[in-house]
Design an enzyme around this catalytic site. Structure first.
Site, PDB file in Angstrom:
ATOM      1  N   ASP A 104     -11.470   2.088   3.956  1.00 19.89           N
ATOM      2  CA  ASP A 104     -11.663   0.631   3.927  1.00 19.89           C
ATOM      3  C   ASP A 104     -13.149   0.284   3.869  1.00 19.89           C
ATOM      4  O   ASP A 104     -13.501  -0.864   3.579  1.00 19.89           O
ATOM      5  CB  ASP A 104     -11.103   0.004   5.222  1.00 19.89           C
ATOM      6  CG  ASP A 104      -9.796  -0.728   4.996  1.00 19.89           C
ATOM      7  OD1 ASP A 104      -9.546  -1.171   3.858  1.00 19.89           O
ATOM      8  OD2 ASP A 104      -9.033  -0.869   5.980  1.00 19.89           O
ATOM      9  N   LYS A 113       0.844  -1.204   0.000  1.00 11.03           N
ATOM     10  CA  LYS A 113       0.000   0.000   0.000  1.00 11.03           C
ATOM     11  C   LYS A 113       0.879   1.254   0.000  1.00 11.03           C
ATOM     12  O   LYS A 113       0.587   2.236  -0.686  1.00 11.03           O
ATOM     13  CB  LYS A 113      -0.929  -0.010   1.221  1.00 11.03           C
ATOM     14  CG  LYS A 113      -2.079  -1.020   1.072  1.00 11.03           C
ATOM     15  CD  LYS A 113      -2.790  -1.325   2.382  1.00 11.03           C
ATOM     16  CE  LYS A 113      -3.781  -2.467   2.187  1.00 11.03           C
ATOM     17  NZ  LYS A 113      -4.382  -2.972   3.425  1.00 11.03           N
ATOM     18  N   GLN A 158      -4.884  -2.127   9.562  1.00 11.57           N
ATOM     19  CA  GLN A 158      -4.751  -3.446   8.939  1.00 11.57           C
ATOM     20  C   GLN A 158      -5.336  -4.526   9.853  1.00 11.57           C
ATOM     21  O   GLN A 158      -5.048  -4.583  11.040  1.00 11.57           O
ATOM     22  CB  GLN A 158      -3.266  -3.726   8.639  1.00 11.57           C
ATOM     23  CG  GLN A 158      -3.013  -4.978   7.821  1.00 11.57           C
ATOM     24  CD  GLN A 158      -3.589  -4.915   6.404  1.00 11.57           C
ATOM     25  OE1 GLN A 158      -3.634  -3.866   5.777  1.00 11.57           O
ATOM     26  NE2 GLN A 158      -4.047  -6.060   5.897  1.00 11.57           N
TER      27      GLN A 158
HETATM   28  N1  GUN Z   1      -7.004  -7.453   5.949  1.00 12.26           N
HETATM   29  C1  GUN Z   1      -7.319  -8.146   4.829  1.00 12.26           C
HETATM   30  N2  GUN Z   1      -7.846  -7.333   3.890  1.00 12.26           N
HETATM   31  C2  GUN Z   1      -7.863  -6.103   4.426  1.00 12.26           C
HETATM   32  C3  GUN Z   1      -8.296  -4.836   3.914  1.00 12.26           C
HETATM   33  O1  GUN Z   1      -8.795  -4.689   2.792  1.00 12.26           O
HETATM   34  N3  GUN Z   1      -8.143  -3.792   4.778  1.00 12.26           N
HETATM   35  C4  GUN Z   1      -7.630  -3.936   6.036  1.00 12.26           C
HETATM   36  N4  GUN Z   1      -7.558  -2.858   6.797  1.00 12.26           N
HETATM   37  N5  GUN Z   1      -7.237  -5.092   6.524  1.00 12.26           N
HETATM   38  C5  GUN Z   1      -7.353  -6.171   5.715  1.00 12.26           C
END
Ligand code: GUN
Length: 294
Positions: free
Chosen positions: A120, A53, A97
């Site tokens: 998100d 990211k 995350q």
């Molecule tokens: N863990 C797995 N996929 C994601 C996501 O799209 N966002 C976040 N914050 N955590 C994740």
């Protein structure tokens, strides 16, 4: 003829569009969009995702800030940090995350992030808006899948879409989007999960299968109807005799299923890159709302 849904290529094109848009914004004297990410602990897959990211932000010209916190971080400590970011006018998007360590309540955390910067789409308000068909931040993986189906003009209206997996991150929002009165959407949706008793028969009747259960190669050829569209969300690390010690496996037995499917996503190079694009898209969307840019 099978068409491979090339998420890698599509995401590259879409990322480049964002890059151009950001360059134009900077040229006009605007500040860059800014994404903040919080990572708690040292889970290997989570560290990899957060690193990519960061790289994606750099590529398109976004500013990014990553807070890497110790596994022992407390729930209250994390909440304080999120609130500070909520109040920072320079930040357009915040993600924490997942998964979080078990001593931290994820629902409390995702509901602490301001819905205005909830790129998100995990906040209860964002999910509620999605369910009601209101404009909101759609979580990145379902958003990416919708873009992929749209780009390849996959017919979804009136089709039977089977979503395997009921997670808040993928399965549940995906089922909402596929049943929405829109394109892609207007499907008749069935959600299957670990307690579904006749999963094979249900899958066999699917025009579209979206596999998001996290079990390597779970969807076999005898579960897929001739001409179906198969979307593979799985990316499980399975031990392999290579330098890394693992390979990424999807939820679909790609080699066995690909000749039956009309459209199918590969792993890697299918849904994954589209997910990464989804987060960039949402961050730019938040930035534009804040800055009053159309
Ligand atoms: N863990 C797995 N996929 C994601 C996501 O799209 N966002 C976040 N914050 N955590 C994740």
């Amino acid at each position: 003829m099978t068409t491979i849904l090339n998420g890698k290529e599509l995401a590259k094109e879409l990322r480049n569009e964002i890059k151009l848009e950001v360059a134009a914004l900077l040229e006009q004297g605007h500040r860059p969009p800014h994404l903040a990410a919080i990572l708690v602990g040292t889970d290997g897959a989570s560290m990899t995702y957060v690193n990519s990211k960061e790289r994606d932000c750099e590529f398109v010209g976004f500013k990014s800030t990553v807070l890497r916190l110790d596994e022992s971080e407390t729930e209250e400590g994390l909440i304080d940090k999120i609130e500070a970011i909520n109040n920072d006018p320079d930040i357009d998007g915040l993600i924490v995350q997942l998964p979080l360590p078990s001593h931290i309540n994820s629902d409390r955390i995702t509901d602490t992030i301001s819905p205005d910067i909830d790129v998100d789409g995990f906040h209860t308000i964002s999910v509620g808006k999605l369910a009601k068909g209101m404009d909101t931040y759609v979580s990145a993986t379902p958003f990416g899948i919708i873009k992929l189906l749209e780009s390849y003009k996959v017919d979804t209206s009136g089709k039977h879409c089977v979503v395997i997996g009921r997670s808040n991150i993928v399965g549940r929002p995906m089922s909402i989007l596929m049943s929405a009165n829109s394109y892609p959407g207007n499907s008749t949706v069935t959600i299957c999960h670990s307690r579904t008793s006749n999963l094979k028969e249900i899958c066999k009747s699917a025009d579209i299968i979206i596999a998001a259960l996290g079990k390597p190669e779970f969807v076999s050829a005898d579960m897929v109807k001739e001409g179906a569209t198969v979307i593979d969300v799985g990316i499980t690390r399975v031990p392999a005799d290579n330098e890394k010690g693992y390979r990424l496996a999807g939820d679909v037995d790609f080699d066995a299923v690909k000749d039956k499917a009309e459209f199918i996503t590969p792993v890697p190079g299918g849904v994954g890159p589209m997910t990464r694009y989804g987060l960039l898209y949402n961050t730019l969307k938040s930035y534009k709302i804040k800055a009053g840019i159309k």
